[in-house]
Design a protein around this motif. Sequence first.
Motif, PDB file in Angstrom:
ATOM      1  N   MET A  11       0.796  -1.226   0.000  1.00 19.33           N
ATOM      2  CA  MET A  11       0.000   0.000   0.000  1.00 19.33           C
ATOM      3  C   MET A  11       0.830   1.279   0.000  1.00 19.33           C
ATOM      4  SD  MET A  11      -2.884  -1.195   2.760  1.00 19.33           S
ATOM      5  CE  MET A  11      -3.934  -2.616   2.464  1.00 19.33           C
ATOM      6  N   GLN A  12       1.926   1.283   0.725  1.00 13.94           N
ATOM      7  CA  GLN A  12       2.690   2.531   0.885  1.00 13.94           C
ATOM      8  C   GLN A  12       3.138   3.162  -0.429  1.00 13.94           C
ATOM      9  OE1 GLN A  12       5.673   1.426   3.867  1.00 13.94           O
ATOM     10  NE2 GLN A  12       4.605   2.708   5.380  1.00 13.94           N
ATOM     11  N   PRO A  13       3.681   2.379  -1.385  1.00  8.86           N
ATOM     12  CA  PRO A  13       4.067   3.005  -2.658  1.00  8.86           C
ATOM     13  C   PRO A  13       2.861   3.508  -3.468  1.00  8.86           C
ATOM     14  CG  PRO A  13       5.156   0.885  -2.359  1.00  8.86           C
ATOM     15  CD  PRO A  13       4.086   0.967  -1.334  1.00  8.86           C
ATOM     16  N   LEU A  14       1.652   3.067  -3.072  1.00 13.61           N
ATOM     17  CA  LEU A  14       0.444   3.467  -3.793  1.00 13.61           C
ATOM     18  C   LEU A  14      -0.243   4.669  -3.142  1.00 13.61           C
ATOM     19  CD1 LEU A  14      -1.090  -0.083  -4.444  1.00 13.61           C
ATOM     20  CD2 LEU A  14       0.082   1.391  -6.098  1.00 13.61           C
ATOM     21  N   PHE A  74      -5.504   4.863  -1.119  1.00 14.13           N
ATOM     22  CA  PHE A  74      -4.330   4.282  -0.470  1.00 14.13           C
ATOM     23  C   PHE A  74      -3.571   5.391   0.266  1.00 14.13           C
ATOM     24  CE2 PHE A  74      -5.220   1.179  -3.764  1.00 14.13           C
ATOM     25  CZ  PHE A  74      -4.970  -0.035  -3.134  1.00 14.13           C
ATOM     26  N   THR A  75      -3.054   5.059   1.473  1.00 15.64           N
ATOM     27  CA  THR A  75      -2.304   6.026   2.264  1.00 15.64           C
ATOM     28  C   THR A  75      -0.983   5.402   2.710  1.00 15.64           C
ATOM     29  OG1 THR A  75      -3.077   5.400   4.477  1.00 15.64           O
ATOM     30  CG2 THR A  75      -4.526   6.827   3.175  1.00 15.64           C
ATOM     31  N   HIS A  76      -0.148   6.196   3.359  1.00 16.09           N
ATOM     32  CA  HIS A  76       1.134   5.685   3.858  1.00 16.09           C
ATOM     33  C   HIS A  76       0.948   4.728   5.033  1.00 16.09           C
ATOM     34  CE1 HIS A  76       3.753   8.042   1.302  1.00 16.09           C
ATOM     35  NE2 HIS A  76       3.036   9.131   1.573  1.00 16.09           N
ATOM     36  N   ARG A  77      -0.249   4.742   5.642  1.00 10.22           N
ATOM     37  CA  ARG A  77      -0.501   3.856   6.780  1.00 10.22           C
ATOM     38  C   ARG A  77      -1.513   2.758   6.460  1.00 10.22           C
ATOM     39  NH1 ARG A  77      -1.518   6.869  12.270  1.00 10.22           N
ATOM     40  NH2 ARG A  77      -1.051   4.746  12.971  1.00 10.22           N
ATOM     41  N   GLY A  78      -2.151   2.844   5.271  1.00  5.73           N
ATOM     42  CA  GLY A  78      -3.129   1.823   4.922  1.00  5.73           C
ATOM     43  C   GLY A  78      -4.146   2.312   3.922  1.00  5.73           C
ATOM     44  N   LEU A  79      -5.411   2.360   4.347  1.00  2.86           N
ATOM     45  CA  LEU A  79      -6.506   2.704   3.441  1.00  2.86           C
ATOM     46  C   LEU A  79      -7.412   3.757   4.065  1.00  2.86           C
ATOM     47  CD1 LEU A  79      -7.582  -0.888   2.308  1.00  2.86           C
ATOM     48  CD2 LEU A  79      -6.164   0.748   1.024  1.00  2.86           C
ATOM     49  N   GLY A 137     -10.562   7.005   2.503  1.00  2.00           N
ATOM     50  CA  GLY A 137     -11.606   7.257   1.514  1.00  2.00           C
ATOM     51  C   GLY A 137     -12.966   6.848   2.046  1.00  2.00           C
ATOM     52  N   PRO A 138     -14.043   7.354   1.440  1.00  4.32           N
ATOM     53  CA  PRO A 138     -15.396   7.131   1.961  1.00  4.32           C
ATOM     54  C   PRO A 138     -15.761   5.668   2.208  1.00  4.32           C
ATOM     55  CG  PRO A 138     -15.441   8.816   0.262  1.00  4.32           C
ATOM     56  CD  PRO A 138     -14.047   8.268   0.278  1.00  4.32           C
ATOM     57  N   ALA A 139     -15.428   4.766   1.292  1.00  4.45           N
ATOM     58  CA  ALA A 139     -15.801   3.354   1.468  1.00  4.45           C
ATOM     59  C   ALA A 139     -15.142   2.768   2.720  1.00  4.45           C
ATOM     60  CB  ALA A 139     -15.412   2.537   0.238  1.00  4.45           C
ATOM     61  N   ILE A 140     -13.897   3.136   2.961  1.00  6.31           N
ATOM     62  CA  ILE A 140     -13.165   2.623   4.120  1.00  6.31           C
ATOM     63  C   ILE A 140     -13.685   3.265   5.403  1.00  6.31           C
ATOM     64  CG2 ILE A 140     -10.904   2.452   5.213  1.00  6.31           C
ATOM     65  CD1 ILE A 140     -11.375   0.607   2.765  1.00  6.31           C
ATOM     66  N   LEU A 141     -13.938   4.577   5.369  1.00  4.22           N
ATOM     67  CA  LEU A 141     -14.484   5.230   6.554  1.00  4.22           C
ATOM     68  C   LEU A 141     -15.820   4.594   6.935  1.00  4.22           C
ATOM     69  CD1 LEU A 141     -13.747   9.038   5.940  1.00  4.22           C
ATOM     70  CD2 LEU A 141     -12.286   7.278   6.950  1.00  4.22           C
ATOM     71  N   GLN A 142     -16.647   4.326   5.939  1.00  6.68           N
ATOM     72  CA  GLN A 142     -17.935   3.695   6.220  1.00  6.68           C
ATOM     73  C   GLN A 142     -17.761   2.331   6.879  1.00  6.68           C
ATOM     74  OE1 GLN A 142     -20.632   5.327   6.101  1.00  6.68           O
ATOM     75  NE2 GLN A 142     -21.304   5.971   4.074  1.00  6.68           N
ATOM     76  N   ILE A 143     -16.907   1.509   6.315  1.00  9.74           N
ATOM     77  CA  ILE A 143     -16.778   0.141   6.817  1.00  9.74           C
ATOM     78  C   ILE A 143     -16.064   0.116   8.161  1.00  9.74           C
ATOM     79  CG2 ILE A 143     -14.554  -0.783   5.954  1.00  9.74           C
ATOM     80  CD1 ILE A 143     -18.099  -2.253   5.348  1.00  9.74           C
ATOM     81  N   SER A 144     -15.316   1.184   8.492  1.00  3.55           N
ATOM     82  CA  SER A 144     -14.607   1.226   9.768  1.00  3.55           C
ATOM     83  C   SER A 144     -15.568   1.222  10.952  1.00  3.55           C
ATOM     84  CB  SER A 144     -13.708   2.466   9.847  1.00  3.55           C
ATOM     85  OG  SER A 144     -14.469   3.658  10.035  1.00  3.55           O
ATOM     86  N   SER A 145     -16.797   1.693  10.730  1.00  2.48           N
ATOM     87  CA  SER A 145     -17.773   1.698  11.824  1.00  2.48           C
ATOM     88  C   SER A 145     -18.266   0.292  12.150  1.00  2.48           C
ATOM     89  CB  SER A 145     -18.973   2.591  11.456  1.00  2.48           C
ATOM     90  OG  SER A 145     -18.578   3.937  11.330  1.00  2.48           O
ATOM     91  N   VAL A 146     -18.084  -0.630  11.216  1.00  3.43           N
ATOM     92  CA  VAL A 146     -18.506  -2.023  11.400  1.00  3.43           C
ATOM     93  C   VAL A 146     -17.335  -2.897  11.837  1.00  3.43           C
ATOM     94  CG1 VAL A 146     -19.621  -3.991  10.269  1.00  3.43           C
ATOM     95  CG2 VAL A 146     -20.205  -1.666   9.576  1.00  3.43           C
ATOM     96  N   TRP A 147     -16.142  -2.568  11.340  1.00  5.81           N
ATOM     97  CA  TRP A 147     -14.961  -3.398  11.584  1.00  5.81           C
ATOM     98  C   TRP A 147     -14.599  -3.435  13.069  1.00  5.81           C
ATOM     99  CZ3 TRP A 147     -10.072  -2.099  13.521  1.00  5.81           C
ATOM    100  CH2 TRP A 147      -9.122  -3.119  13.438  1.00  5.81           C
ATOM    101  N   ARG A 148     -14.115  -4.586  13.512  1.00  6.50           N
ATOM    102  CA  ARG A 148     -13.579  -4.764  14.856  1.00  6.50           C
ATOM    103  C   ARG A 148     -12.243  -5.501  14.751  1.00  6.50           C
ATOM    104  NH1 ARG A 148     -17.125  -1.789  15.154  1.00  6.50           N
ATOM    105  NH2 ARG A 148     -18.855  -1.649  16.633  1.00  6.50           N
ATOM    106  N   GLU A 149     -11.411  -5.347  15.766  1.00  6.13           N
ATOM    107  CA  GLU A 149     -10.086  -5.973  15.761  1.00  6.13           C
ATOM    108  C   GLU A 149     -10.187  -7.471  15.467  1.00  6.13           C
ATOM    109  OE1 GLU A 149     -11.126  -3.736  17.815  1.00  6.13           O
ATOM    110  OE2 GLU A 149      -9.644  -2.122  17.673  1.00  6.13           O
ATOM    111  N   GLY A 150      -9.326  -7.917  14.583  1.00  9.52           N
ATOM    112  CA  GLY A 150      -9.283  -9.331  14.231  1.00  9.52           C
ATOM    113  C   GLY A 150     -10.122  -9.701  13.034  1.00  9.52           C
TER     114      GLY A 150
END
Length: 372
Positions: free
Chosen positions: A184-187, A209-214, A216-229
């Motif tokens: 991801m980092q080079p992207l 893509f960011t220097h730390r991962g991902l 953008g709107p799709a990722i921000l949205q799914i982050s509210s559902v995601w949990r560790e693991g």
Amino acid sequence: MTAGARGRRVLLLEHAEAAGKKILISGGGRCNFTNREAAPDRYYSANPHFCKSALKRYTQHDFIALVDRHGIAWHEKTLGQLFCDGSARAIVDMLLAECAAAGVDLRLSHRITEIARSDRFHIATDRGAFTADALVLASGGLSIPKLGATGFAHDTARRFGLKLTQMRPALVPLTFGGDDLALMQPLAGVGLEVIARCGKRAFREGMLFTHRGLSGPAILQISSVWREGLAIMLDLLPGVDATAFLLERKAARPNAELRTILAEILPQRLAQALVQTGFAPVAIGNQPDRALRRLAEQLKTWRLTPTGTEGYAKAEVTLGGVDTTGLSSRDMRANDVPGLFVIGEAVDVTGWLGGYNFQWAWSSGWCAGMAV
């Protein structure tokens, strides 16, 4: 402003030196002030039914009408998101003007040092003491501490015996490690439309893509559902039959390199990176069909496991908050503390990205204002 318009004597204490700092930075400075599609199923809460009453009593159409009365020009972007044509300052100025017209006494730079309740609420600040029959906690959540966000509302609610649900950053970029991050980092800076999935939720929006991962709107949205693991699943080619595309190109352009073919439907840097992870730089005609089918499956169901999030510093909202079991869904009143109300982000009601959290603030605030 709602309470003041009803003739109530209202004092608004703000610890910052200016009002509406989060409003001013929202929507890239244009304030995504509501969403045409605001509805209860666009909100997360331990009690998904709690938000229904407030959203029905004061709707997105009510707030749009207020914006229109003030002559603020706005436009609709994707997915029902409404933004100011100009600066978010217009929304802050509108709210301040409404408060002034309603006789609201706004005091800036007042740091509250103590709150107690006997027959009335007693509020001590570094600039004097105040008493009131009713107290509304409207100080938000933990997100974006550099703008002054604190756990004040949560701490105060807890002091009065209200319970809190588990809290975490939401609408926040996801971080990765190991080989995933190395890819991801080079992207960093590359963006595209994807479908991001986690559990039963799926969002089709942009990804970055960011220097730390991902992000953008799709990722921000799914982050509210995601949990560790948990893993997330990415469809990099929404609406495209990737297998059919690759096999058709193999037949039509057998001498073209695979990265060249992928660059027809993906950003060039991403196409090259994906090919380098598992394919030699040879012509697509020399790739076995099974290898192309495997690549197509990866493009449609790229499974990734985040290591974490970028935390409250980058989170747009706080997921969780004051437990709704202790509040009235009609007017946000604390069931067991006469005169205490909790509204907005401080409550365990968190909306999708796209103006939903502002609408919850407007709706819950109006309901409390009608009841104090």
